[in-house]
Enzyme design. Structure first.
Site, PDB file in Angstrom:
ATOM      1  N   LYS B 220      35.050  -4.626 -17.868  1.00 53.55           N
ATOM      2  CA  LYS B 220      36.447  -4.279 -17.639  1.00 53.55           C
ATOM      3  C   LYS B 220      36.580  -3.637 -16.266  1.00 53.55           C
ATOM      4  CE  LYS B 220      37.751  -5.513 -21.763  1.00 53.55           C
ATOM      5  NZ  LYS B 220      38.767  -6.555 -22.020  1.00 53.55           N
ATOM      6  N   ASP B 248      37.249  -8.393 -15.966  1.00 51.09           N
ATOM      7  CA  ASP B 248      38.511  -8.509 -16.719  1.00 51.09           C
ATOM      8  C   ASP B 248      39.410  -7.345 -16.349  1.00 51.09           C
ATOM      9  OD1 ASP B 248      40.524  -8.677 -18.583  1.00 51.09           O
ATOM     10  OD2 ASP B 248      39.207  -8.728 -20.336  1.00 51.09           O
ATOM     11  N   GLU B 274      39.353 -12.269 -15.012  1.00 50.44           N
ATOM     12  CA  GLU B 274      40.191 -12.512 -16.193  1.00 50.44           C
ATOM     13  C   GLU B 274      41.433 -11.641 -16.163  1.00 50.44           C
ATOM     14  OE1 GLU B 274      37.867 -12.629 -19.752  1.00 50.44           O
ATOM     15  OE2 GLU B 274      39.453 -11.797 -21.002  1.00 50.44           O
ATOM     16  N   GLU B 301      44.496 -14.879 -23.456  1.00 49.16           N
ATOM     17  CA  GLU B 301      44.595 -14.123 -24.701  1.00 49.16           C
ATOM     18  C   GLU B 301      46.007 -13.600 -24.948  1.00 49.16           C
ATOM     19  OE1 GLU B 301      41.971 -10.653 -23.070  1.00 49.16           O
ATOM     20  OE2 GLU B 301      43.086  -9.817 -24.743  1.00 49.16           O
ATOM     21  N   ASP B 324      43.211 -17.972 -27.975  1.00 46.27           N
ATOM     22  CA  ASP B 324      43.046 -16.836 -28.883  1.00 46.27           C
ATOM     23  C   ASP B 324      43.521 -17.311 -30.250  1.00 46.27           C
ATOM     24  OD1 ASP B 324      43.184 -13.439 -28.830  1.00 46.27           O
ATOM     25  OD2 ASP B 324      44.316 -14.460 -30.405  1.00 46.27           O
ATOM     26  N   HIS B 351      38.969 -16.270 -25.960  1.00 48.06           N
ATOM     27  CA  HIS B 351      38.991 -14.822 -26.133  1.00 48.06           C
ATOM     28  C   HIS B 351      38.626 -14.507 -27.580  1.00 48.06           C
ATOM     29  CE1 HIS B 351      41.296 -11.124 -27.401  1.00 48.06           C
ATOM     30  NE2 HIS B 351      40.568 -10.654 -26.417  1.00 48.06           N
TER      31      HIS B 351
END
Lengths: 434, 434
Positions: B220, B248, B274, B301, B324, B351
């Site tokens: 992240k 992400d 992402e 997602e 997703d 995802h």
């Protein structure tokens, strides 16, 4: 300091499906509804903030539950603090990280945030003793910019650019306010054009609209090409060559289908084609706009937020931008959208009708005229003449124009009797229908 | 004939915020949750259909209310009729004109439709005695095409084109099914990379991931550039040059900001970036993709429906498409998206994580491999190792791969004890925490 002591919600529904008012190619039998709230404080002035989301029946209880989910941010809060910095208040609600997952910034949860934001604006305007349009158009450019969340917008509009737009419109504010009071704001009517109406009713209502001073009417299309050609022809015959006729497909078509269908209606001088396809289809709208030119493409009543409007302006998807008072997250986000439209030089002609949408959205067009775009040239607010009697300050539409309201507030407040009678499913109107 | 006799809903929440599992730049303290439903019939087989929407806490009650709003379409219906034509069943739910107003086709109401659709697929697979991936990948091309609503898609993908894609993949189906059983489907892990973890924990978990056979991890980013550089550097040092590191940003940036930020991370060989910005920003993602190339852009997602995916493929907004299981309207709409991705030649890397998303989405990738794209080259399903113990058929992930489940159903079913213990707000887990 005053504290917010109550946030009451109501599931209000009108049995409009019985009359086919509001029927179109996607929505054959709507029951016009409102997920409604009232905010109360312990201040001695007794002012309340009212707000709502417009829906068309089933699912209004889901929208009401979404408003309830925001209670934790509102109840017990310091009303002055929330109202003093409405930009921060918007972010408090829209940036709640857990609730944001449910969108983000779209659909049920985002509209619920809009209802709460609008209820707070209603309260703020009542406390100021001003109608919302007047309150907003008296704010400085800096104050107006502070209302907007520029996240995801800066590739198209920066805070500095917004400030420049607002400053450029500052000099003429007083003159335009006077002009608004003298001339009103142009209106057009959809009343003749619902898909469920007979040709006879359509013709009669179209003629009445012209007699009432409207210079534009709108017809629903998209269910049957043959019927559409006949109805548009009948409407054109009824109103003559000088009245604008817009058509509205309510998302019925795919891209090529929209282009092909409109080729058949083009001979009747169409003012715009509204919602030709999915409101999510930015590139599709752009392709349709190229394919049906010079007929302008109009959309917006289902456009979920400022990020999609931004792209529609960037891609040339629309030539008429239709804001809606209760689709995005309230007054603040609509100001962002008005600023984007001004930046791109696109005219704004709000969607209205439904329940209370006319009462609410007029304030935004009036703000736009006085303090943002500075013009009402070629702009017009939709008008549908039903359900106004349920509001404490129903719109004043006559001579083809909206006339600026003078009562304090944002126009969202329904009569107490209406809230009691039309509550679903236990209000007397619904109980008696079973 | 059997009748659907019950549709029971549950508001299930796990207090994950206590551990900062799942923390990222936009979601600092999620409580992983599921708006959950069980469909029961009067058939003697006793099979139930289970489905859910994943949320991160507050508002899970709104999502549950949205599932309840679909009860009228389900309760009392003929189960065989619904299950026999799942394409028609999808339209029955998604085209409800009154409920559609709440989206359309996005957010709370659309996800609720997905949960009900997925519960019906779970029931259908259980009745067939097959795991969902096997049920779907045994359907003919014509049957698969009949599941898809092509409205708003035909400018990018027609039913005929979809049929051709599926027919082209028909010959190798059996061989790929055998390959899937022998090799599994590639997985990558996000477990090391949550924003709330210390560098020490990140490094330890990254090394463990490599030892466990993963060839890709994900970190992240987006809260602090300085921290991101340090963390990506530490991860690269921990895993060496041969392991892919994706990052992400969870929608944290504006367009130019994303491009500038990624320039600082590019030296560490980034597998993809992402969710760099708003999931609604098709044109913004396309600009970012041009600006950060050759780093691929991944998103999906939070992409609301097939119409937005269609445009992202048309505009070159993404090079990695992340379906997703619980964001769009269920299995049917995800098949539409897989077909779109195949048409545009874009790889799909789902995802997962959350609650039950791994269990559910693996079926779709396996279908894609066997019957749609025909490849798992350069594709990988996200894996996060938490909350699997609450499902009756938890995923089997080892040696860096998902191994195809053999139990009948769609993977959505939670343990009865979990439904009782984690019900919000009155289950014992929540009652004791007060």
């Amino acid at each position: 300091m005053s504290i917010i002591t109550a946030m009451e919600t109501f599931d209000i529904r009108f049995p409009t499906s019985l009359e086919l008012d509001g029927s179109d190619a996607m929505n054959p039998d709507p029951d016009y509804s409102a997920a409604y709230l009232i905010i109360r404080t312990d201040a001695e002035d007794g002012h309340e903030g009212h707000g709502f989301v417009f829906t068309i029946g089933r699912g209004n209880e889901v929208e009401t539950a979404a408003i309830e989910a925001l209670r934790g941010h509102i109840l017990g809060a310091d009303a002055e603090a929330l109202l003093a910095d409405m930009g921060a208040t918007w972010k408090l609600l829209a940036h709640d990280s857990q609730l944001r997952w449910l969108g983000p910034e779209k659909g049920v949860m985002h509209m619920a945030i809009g209802a709460v934001v609008n209820a707070l604006w209603d309260l703020k305007a009542k406390r100021a003793g001003l109608p919302l349009w007047e309150l907003l158009s008296a704010m400085t450019p800096e104050e107006l910019v502070s209302l907007v969340d520029f996240r995801y917008l800066t590739d198209a509009l920066t805070p500095q650019e917004a400030l420049e737009i607002l400053r450029a419109a500052e000099p003429g504010r007083e003159a335009r306010k006077a002009a608004l009071r003298a001339e009103g704001y142009p209106a057009y009517t959809t009343t003749p054009g619902w898909l469920g109406y007979s040709d006879q009713k359509l013709t009669r209502l179209a003629k009445e609209a012209v007699a009432d001073g409207f210079t534009q009417i709108k017809l629903k299309v998209g269910a049957s090409l043959e019927d559409d050609i006949r109805r548009v022809k009948a409407a054109r015959a009824a109103v003559g060559p000088d009245i604008r006729i817009a058509v509205d497909a309510n998302q019925r078509w795919d891209v090529q289908e929209a282009i092909d269908w409109m080729a058949h209606l083009a001979p009747y001088d169409i003012a715009w084609i509204e919602e030709p396809t999915s409101p999510d289809d930015i590139l599709g709208h752009a392709a349709i706009a190229r394919g049906v030119a010079p007929i302008p493409v109009a959309t917006g009543e289902h456009v979920q937020n400022r990020v999609v409007f931004k792209q529609m302006l960037q891609a040339g998807s629309l030539q008429v931008l239709q804001i809606d008072a209760a689709r995005v997250a309230g007054v603040n986000e609509n100001i962002a959208i008005l600023l984007l439209a001004a930046k791109f030089g696109v005219r704004v002609c709000p969607h209205a009708g439904g329940v209370g949408l006319c009462e609410a959205v007029q304030h935004l067009s009036m703000l736009d005229f006085i303090a943002i775009s500075g013009t009402k040239e070629n702009r017009t607010i939709e008008f549908v003449d039903h359900l106004h009697q349920h509001f404490i300050t129903p719109v004043d539409v006559h001579s083809g124009a909206y006339w600026p309201p003078s009562n304090p507030g944002a126009g969202n407040e329904m009569l107490r009797e209406t809230l009691a009678a039309y509550s679903f499913p236990n209000g007397p109107v619904w109980k008696e229908s079973r």
